[in-house]
Design a protein around this motif. Structure first.
Motif, PDB file in Angstrom:
ATOM      1  N   SER A   1       0.829  -1.200   0.000  1.00 21.92           N
ATOM      2  CA  SER A   1       0.000   0.000   0.000  1.00 21.92           C
ATOM      3  C   SER A   1       0.866   1.254   0.000  1.00 21.92           C
ATOM      4  O   SER A   1       1.800   1.373   0.800  1.00 21.92           O
ATOM      5  N   PRO A   2       0.574   2.208  -0.864  1.00 21.54           N
ATOM      6  CA  PRO A   2       1.332   3.471  -0.816  1.00 21.54           C
ATOM      7  C   PRO A   2       1.139   4.207   0.508  1.00 21.54           C
ATOM      8  O   PRO A   2       2.001   4.965   0.938  1.00 21.54           O
ATOM      9  N   LEU A   3       0.002   3.950   1.159  1.00 21.06           N
ATOM     10  CA  LEU A   3      -0.258   4.626   2.432  1.00 21.06           C
ATOM     11  C   LEU A   3       0.751   4.221   3.493  1.00 21.06           C
ATOM     12  O   LEU A   3       1.190   5.056   4.290  1.00 21.06           O
ATOM     13  N   TRP A   4       1.124   2.944   3.545  1.00 21.58           N
ATOM     14  CA  TRP A   4       2.096   2.501   4.554  1.00 21.58           C
ATOM     15  C   TRP A   4       3.409   3.247   4.407  1.00 21.58           C
ATOM     16  O   TRP A   4       4.001   3.691   5.394  1.00 21.58           O
ATOM     17  N   HIS A   5       3.868   3.405   3.180  1.00 18.88           N
ATOM     18  CA  HIS A   5       5.129   4.122   2.955  1.00 18.88           C
ATOM     19  C   HIS A   5       4.997   5.581   3.378  1.00 18.88           C
ATOM     20  O   HIS A   5       5.924   6.154   3.968  1.00 18.88           O
ATOM     21  N   GLY A   6       3.852   6.176   3.092  1.00 15.78           N
ATOM     22  CA  GLY A   6       3.630   7.563   3.508  1.00 15.78           C
ATOM     23  C   GLY A   6       3.544   7.705   5.017  1.00 15.78           C
ATOM     24  O   GLY A   6       4.079   8.664   5.598  1.00 15.78           O
ATOM     25  N   VAL A   7       2.879   6.753   5.672  1.00 18.74           N
ATOM     26  CA  VAL A   7       2.765   6.785   7.132  1.00 18.74           C
ATOM     27  C   VAL A   7       4.140   6.687   7.774  1.00 18.74           C
ATOM     28  O   VAL A   7       4.475   7.444   8.698  1.00 18.74           O
ATOM     29  N   GLU A   8       4.954   5.771   7.304  1.00 15.72           N
ATOM     30  CA  GLU A   8       6.269   5.571   7.915  1.00 15.72           C
ATOM     31  C   GLU A   8       7.191   6.765   7.669  1.00 15.72           C
ATOM     32  O   GLU A   8       7.963   7.156   8.559  1.00 15.72           O
ATOM     33  N   LEU A   9       7.120   7.367   6.493  1.00 21.33           N
ATOM     34  CA  LEU A   9       7.932   8.557   6.239  1.00 21.33           C
ATOM     35  C   LEU A   9       7.456   9.731   7.104  1.00 21.33           C
ATOM     36  O   LEU A   9       8.274  10.476   7.658  1.00 21.33           O
ATOM     37  N   SER A  10       6.147   9.891   7.218  1.00 23.22           N
ATOM     38  CA  SER A  10       5.608  10.978   8.044  1.00 23.22           C
ATOM     39  C   SER A  10       5.961  10.764   9.508  1.00 23.22           C
ATOM     40  O   SER A  10       6.329  11.712  10.224  1.00 23.22           O
ATOM     41  N   ARG A  11       5.866   9.536   9.978  1.00 27.47           N
ATOM     42  CA  ARG A  11       6.177   9.236  11.381  1.00 27.47           C
ATOM     43  C   ARG A  11       7.663   9.461  11.668  1.00 27.47           C
ATOM     44  O   ARG A  11       8.032   9.963  12.741  1.00 27.47           O
ATOM     45  N   ALA A  12       8.488   9.100  10.712  1.00 29.17           N
ATOM     46  CA  ALA A  12       9.918   9.342  10.891  1.00 29.17           C
ATOM     47  C   ALA A  12      10.206  10.835  10.986  1.00 29.17           C
ATOM     48  O   ALA A  12      11.067  11.271  11.761  1.00 29.17           O
ATOM     49  N   ALA A  13       9.470  11.632  10.213  1.00 32.98           N
ATOM     50  CA  ALA A  13       9.698  13.082  10.215  1.00 32.98           C
ATOM     51  C   ALA A  13       9.186  13.732  11.492  1.00 32.98           C
ATOM     52  O   ALA A  13       9.866  14.568  12.093  1.00 32.98           O
ATOM     53  N   THR A  14       7.973  13.366  11.942  1.00 34.66           N
ATOM     54  CA  THR A  14       7.397  14.035  13.108  1.00 34.66           C
ATOM     55  C   THR A  14       8.029  13.579  14.419  1.00 34.66           C
ATOM     56  O   THR A  14       8.049  14.330  15.400  1.00 34.66           O
ATOM     57  N   LEU A  15       8.555  12.345  14.447  1.00 31.09           N
ATOM     58  CA  LEU A  15       9.157  11.827  15.678  1.00 31.09           C
ATOM     59  C   LEU A  15      10.676  11.901  15.669  1.00 31.09           C
ATOM     60  O   LEU A  15      11.307  11.687  16.704  1.00 31.09           O
ATOM     61  N   GLY A  16      11.261  12.169  14.495  1.00 35.30           N
ATOM     62  CA  GLY A  16      12.720  12.234  14.420  1.00 35.30           C
ATOM     63  C   GLY A  16      13.384  10.888  14.552  1.00 35.30           C
ATOM     64  O   GLY A  16      14.461  10.771  15.156  1.00 35.30           O
ATOM     65  N   VAL A  17      12.748   9.836  14.002  1.00 30.94           N
ATOM     66  CA  VAL A  17      13.301   8.485  14.069  1.00 30.94           C
ATOM     67  C   VAL A  17      13.547   7.982  12.645  1.00 30.94           C
ATOM     68  O   VAL A  17      13.131   8.604  11.660  1.00 30.94           O
ATOM     69  N   SER A  18      14.204   6.834  12.545  1.00 34.29           N
ATOM     70  CA  SER A  18      14.472   6.246  11.233  1.00 34.29           C
ATOM     71  C   SER A  18      13.279   5.388  10.807  1.00 34.29           C
ATOM     72  O   SER A  18      12.717   4.655  11.630  1.00 34.29           O
ATOM     73  N   PRO A  19      12.881   5.451   9.549  1.00 33.98           N
ATOM     74  CA  PRO A  19      11.781   4.601   9.072  1.00 33.98           C
ATOM     75  C   PRO A  19      12.234   3.152   8.965  1.00 33.98           C
ATOM     76  O   PRO A  19      13.441   2.861   8.985  1.00 33.98           O
ATOM     77  N   PRO A  20      11.292   2.196   8.858  1.00 37.34           N
ATOM     78  CA  PRO A  20      11.654   0.771   8.768  1.00 37.34           C
ATOM     79  C   PRO A  20      12.547   0.459   7.562  1.00 37.34           C
ATOM     80  O   PRO A  20      13.453  -0.368   7.659  1.00 37.34           O
ATOM     81  N   TRP A  21      12.265   1.077   6.436  1.00 36.15           N
ATOM     82  CA  TRP A  21      13.083   0.937   5.245  1.00 36.15           C
ATOM     83  C   TRP A  21      13.908   2.198   5.063  1.00 36.15           C
ATOM     84  O   TRP A  21      13.607   3.237   5.657  1.00 36.15           O
ATOM     85  N   PRO A  22      14.950   2.138   4.243  1.00 37.55           N
ATOM     86  CA  PRO A  22      15.652   3.386   3.904  1.00 37.55           C
ATOM     87  C   PRO A  22      14.683   4.385   3.270  1.00 37.55           C
ATOM     88  O   PRO A  22      13.721   4.000   2.602  1.00 37.55           O
ATOM     89  N   VAL A  23      14.932   5.657   3.475  1.00 35.04           N
ATOM     90  CA  VAL A  23      14.043   6.699   2.941  1.00 35.04           C
ATOM     91  C   VAL A  23      13.882   6.542   1.443  1.00 35.04           C
ATOM     92  O   VAL A  23      12.767   6.658   0.905  1.00 35.04           O
ATOM     93  N   TRP A  24      14.993   6.267   0.747  1.00 34.44           N
ATOM     94  CA  TRP A  24      14.919   6.153  -0.703  1.00 34.44           C
ATOM     95  C   TRP A  24      14.036   4.965  -1.109  1.00 34.44           C
ATOM     96  O   TRP A  24      13.406   4.989  -2.172  1.00 34.44           O
ATOM     97  N   GLY A  25      13.961   3.916  -0.263  1.00 31.99           N
ATOM     98  CA  GLY A  25      13.101   2.777  -0.572  1.00 31.99           C
ATOM     99  C   GLY A  25      11.631   3.145  -0.511  1.00 31.99           C
ATOM    100  O   GLY A  25      10.851   2.791  -1.404  1.00 31.99           O
ATOM    101  N   HIS A  26      11.252   3.869   0.546  1.00 31.57           N
ATOM    102  CA  HIS A  26       9.866   4.316   0.665  1.00 31.57           C
ATOM    103  C   HIS A  26       9.498   5.279  -0.468  1.00 31.57           C
ATOM    104  O   HIS A  26       8.439   5.159  -1.087  1.00 31.57           O
TER     105      HIS A  26
END
Length: 252
Positions: free
Chosen positions: A202-227
Motif C-alpha cells: 500500500s502506498p499509504l504505509w510508505h507515507g505513514v512511515e515517512l511521516s512518522r519518521a519526520a514528526t518523531l525524528g526516528v528512522s523509518p523501517p526501510w531506507p528513505v529512498w526505498g519508501h
C-alpha cells in the motif's frame, strides 16, 4: 492564453470555489476531531507506542491517511463524471489541450486540496505538542507524494470504467483496508506475518512511515529512498495508465 495545464487547473479550482463549503468538514474538521477522540481519548488507555505517547504516534498516520483518502475520493466520481455525464474532458479535447495537460491539471488540483488540508492539520497538531522533531516541516512533501501515488492510479481506474458501482469495490477493498492495516492506528508488526506484505504494497504505509519518521525524528523501517521509490512507482505507473485510459476513452 494560459498554459493548457494551468487552464485545466483553473477550471477545477473554479468549480471547487462553488463547492468548497461542502468539503470543509471532511477535509479540515473531521481529521482534527478524529485526532482528539482517538489520539487523546483512546490514547489514555493505550499509553505509549514505540516509546512515545499515542497522540504523537498517531498524528503522522492520520495526516497521511487523510491525504490518501482525499486523493482517492476526489479522483473517483469527479473523473467519471467528466467523462460519462458532464463530458468536460471531451470539451477540453476539442480545445488545444492535450491528454497530459488534463492528467497534470487534475493532479495539481488534488495536490492543492491535499496540501491546504495538510498544512492546517499540521498547524493544529503543533498546538497539541504532538510534533517531536523539526523534520516535521517536510511532512507536507510526504503527503503530496502520497496524494499523487493514490490519485494517479485511481483517476486511471475511474477513466476506465463506465458505471459508478465499481467505486464501492474500490472503497471497500482498497481504501478502507489500506486505512485500517497500513500502520495508521497500530504498528504493522502486530499483523500476522503472512498479512504484512499486503500492508507493504500500500502506498499509504510508505507515507505513514515517512511521516512518522519526520514528526518523531526516528528512522523509518526501510531506507528513505526505498519508501520514496515505492511511492514514485505508484505515481509513474498511475500517470502512464491514466494517460492511456484518457486517450482510449476520448476516442470512443
Amino acid at each position: 492564453m494560459a498554459h493548457p495545464t494551468v487552464a485545466v487547473l483553473e477550471r477545477h479550482l473554479s468549480l471547487y470555489r462553488r463547492l468548497w463549503r461542502a468539503s470543509v468538514f471532511s477535509s479540515f474538521v473531521l481529521p482534527v476531531l478524529f485526532l482528539v477522540s482517538i489520539g487523546i481519548g483512546v490514547g489514555r488507555h493505550v499509553g505509549e507506542v514505540g516509546g512515545v505517547d499515542y497522540l504523537a504516534w498517531i498524528v503522522p498516520g492520520v495526516m497521511a491517511s487523510t491525504a490518501f483518502q482525499m486523493a482517492v475520493s476526489e479522483s473517483t466520481y469527479s473523473i467519471l463524471g467528466d467523462f460519462q455525464w458532464v463530458r468536460g474532458y471531451h470539451t477540453m479535447r476539442a480545445a488545444p489541450i492535450g491528454i497530459r495537460n488534463m492528467v497534470a491539471g487534475w493532479l495539481l488540483y488534488v495536490l492543492f486540496r491535499v496540501e491546504v488540508a495538510a498544512l492546517v492539520f499540521l498547524g493544529v497538531t503543533s498546538l497539541f505538542g504532538a510534533l517531536r522533531s523539526p523534520w516535521a516541516v517536510v511532512t507536507p512533501l510526504v503527503t503530496a507524494l502520497v496524494a499523487l501515488a493514490a490519485a494517479a492510479p485511481v483517476m486511471a481506474f475511474s477513466a476506465s470504467i463506465s458505471h459508478d458501482s465499481y467505486f464501492a469495490l474500490l472503497f471497500r477493498f482498497v481504501m478502507i483496508p489500506s486505512t485500517l492495516f497500513a500502520g495508521v492506528f497500530f504498528p504493522v508488526e502486530q499483523l500476522p506475518q503472512v498479512v504484512r506484505p499486503l500492508a507493504y504494497l500500500s502506498p499509504l504505509w510508505h507515507g505513514v512511515e515517512l511521516s512518522r519518521a519526520a514528526t518523531l525524528g526516528v528512522s523509518p523501517p526501510w531506507p528513505v529512498w526505498g519508501h520514496v521509490g515505492c511511492l514514485l512507482v505508484f505515481v509513474v505507473g498511475g500517470v502512464v495508465w491514466a494517460a492511456a485510459a484518457f486517450r482510449k476513452r476520448l476516442q470512443d
